[in-house]
Motif scaffolding. Sequence first.
Motif, PDB file in Angstrom:
ATOM      1  N   GLU A 148      84.976  65.729  99.102  1.00  0.00           N
ATOM      2  CA  GLU A 148      85.410  65.277  97.782  1.00  0.00           C
ATOM      3  C   GLU A 148      86.820  64.704  97.826  1.00  0.00           C
ATOM      4  O   GLU A 148      87.138  63.757  97.106  1.00  0.00           O
ATOM      5  CB  GLU A 148      85.344  66.429  96.779  1.00  0.00           C
ATOM      6  N   GLU A 149      87.647  65.255  98.687  1.00  0.00           N
ATOM      7  CA  GLU A 149      89.063  64.890  98.695  1.00  0.00           C
ATOM      8  C   GLU A 149      89.421  63.811  99.708  1.00  0.00           C
ATOM      9  O   GLU A 149      90.473  63.165  99.575  1.00  0.00           O
ATOM     10  CB  GLU A 149      89.889  66.154  98.999  1.00  0.00           C
ATOM     11  N   ASP A 150      88.585  63.600 100.697  1.00  0.00           N
ATOM     12  CA  ASP A 150      88.934  62.752 101.837  1.00  0.00           C
ATOM     13  C   ASP A 150      87.876  61.674 102.022  1.00  0.00           C
ATOM     14  O   ASP A 150      86.778  61.942 102.528  1.00  0.00           O
ATOM     15  CB  ASP A 150      89.043  63.632 103.090  1.00  0.00           C
ATOM     16  N   VAL A 185      79.700  71.242  96.772  1.00  0.00           N
ATOM     17  CA  VAL A 185      80.651  71.862  95.843  1.00  0.00           C
ATOM     18  C   VAL A 185      81.691  70.806  95.485  1.00  0.00           C
ATOM     19  O   VAL A 185      82.779  70.762  96.052  1.00  0.00           O
ATOM     20  CB  VAL A 185      81.300  73.114  96.460  1.00  0.00           C
ATOM     21  N   PHE A 186      81.334  69.935  94.555  1.00  0.00           N
ATOM     22  CA  PHE A 186      82.237  68.885  94.067  1.00  0.00           C
ATOM     23  C   PHE A 186      82.599  69.222  92.623  1.00  0.00           C
ATOM     24  O   PHE A 186      81.708  69.459  91.799  1.00  0.00           O
ATOM     25  CB  PHE A 186      81.558  67.523  94.087  1.00  0.00           C
ATOM     26  N   GLY A 216      71.990  67.773  92.980  1.00  0.00           N
ATOM     27  CA  GLY A 216      73.203  67.694  92.175  1.00  0.00           C
ATOM     28  C   GLY A 216      74.285  68.588  92.745  1.00  0.00           C
ATOM     29  O   GLY A 216      74.063  69.370  93.671  1.00  0.00           O
ATOM     30  N   THR A 217      75.471  68.468  92.176  1.00  0.00           N
ATOM     31  CA  THR A 217      76.591  69.281  92.630  1.00  0.00           C
ATOM     32  C   THR A 217      76.518  70.682  92.012  1.00  0.00           C
ATOM     33  O   THR A 217      75.485  71.088  91.479  1.00  0.00           O
ATOM     34  CB  THR A 217      77.931  68.594  92.314  1.00  0.00           C
ATOM     35  N   ASN A 218      77.638  71.413  92.090  1.00  0.00           N
ATOM     36  CA  ASN A 218      77.716  72.774  91.553  1.00  0.00           C
ATOM     37  C   ASN A 218      76.686  73.673  92.220  1.00  0.00           C
ATOM     38  O   ASN A 218      75.896  74.341  91.575  1.00  0.00           O
ATOM     39  CB  ASN A 218      77.539  72.769  90.024  1.00  0.00           C
ATOM     40  N   TRP A 219      76.695  73.659  93.567  1.00  0.00           N
ATOM     41  CA  TRP A 219      75.816  74.521  94.368  1.00  0.00           C
ATOM     42  C   TRP A 219      74.343  74.189  94.167  1.00  0.00           C
ATOM     43  O   TRP A 219      73.488  75.054  94.210  1.00  0.00           O
ATOM     44  CB  TRP A 219      76.071  75.998  94.056  1.00  0.00           C
TER      45      TRP A 219
END
Length: 390
Positions: A148-150, A185-186, A216-219
Amino acid sequence: MLPRETHFRQRRSSPRLRGALILVLLVILASCYPPVPMSPAASQVPKTRIERLSRGINLSHWFAQGSINVRRWQRYITAEDIALIKEMGFTHVRLPIEPNVLFNEWQPEELNPERLPYVDTALDMILAQDIAVIVDFHPLPEFTQRMEEDDAFAEAVVRFWGAFARHLSERDPEMVFLEAMNEPVFQDAARWEAVQKRILAAMREGAPEHTLIATGTNWSSIDGLLALKPVDDPNVVYNFHFYEPHTFTHQGARWGWYLWPYLHNVPYPSSPEAVEALLPNIKNREARALLRSYGRERWNAEKIERRIAQAAAWGRKYDVPLTCNEFGVYRLVSPPEDRLAWIRDVRTALEKYQIGWTMWDYAGGFNVVVAKGNQRVPDEGTLKALGLSD
């Protein structure tokens, strides 16, 4: 020369001027009312493949949930295990593979040549028993958070999946399914949607005929699924995981949330009366509050069905097939009959909405088999809850 007024009327009514005026009007309207996005391509996943995904089991702790261990890769799951899985009535397995088995962020298109043969041997062993397999890229949460960050790291994963998909494309697309990511996990759902689109595109380029699995995200939660827009690829199945409520399904677990270890013998279904007797024995105030909340929520078969119906409605809205490739209850301290009741209720709801399922797991802490001497044997109560025995 015509009078000024007549000349103006003639120009105003000329076809060229009318066209220009219409064009200006359309531009103005477009800016006020942006076009509705096109719907994703209608699903073309073959029915034979949907049927293969109907009943499955996760092969956890083999190529994931642990360190690099060649001896374990060779011995933890055997041909006898796969034969037993088929005998129990499962139509597929899910093979979680942690990134560190094959992935190198500095050379993402080069699959680890020393470890890849062990993955191939596992796939050969599974497919030899006419059992389909979901190849699941199964990282730790820190891995997906870094994605998510990179941007560069996320791009490395995209390139890896292109190479891995090309490698897997040599196998029968009726039997091998490729899953983009386990439980991303975004925090930013739109960011995950954009990254997953790139991953799926790379997978599709590498394996043109294979069915892909997105989430989808959130696990991989239902809420994460509901925030997702399907991609414009007709050969994709969409996945969610179901462990709700975690207060029941993860009681006693010493990984994950710090409150779970305080919870023992939590009942299902839930009610304030059902949890009341447990409260005095819980020393942690937050854990007591969590258990009280679980009681007030009154989890039962009807509530589970309503929750899964939300996912089913999303699938109908976009006309795409769904699967739930993780659900289960940690065995250590959960009441055995209540565990079986929850499994039965979830499985029944999934089948009502024609959603394929993959229970977690085969021989780990949520297991469908139990040890009998040196052998693994089916747990008959779990098989019955799964609808695989009378």
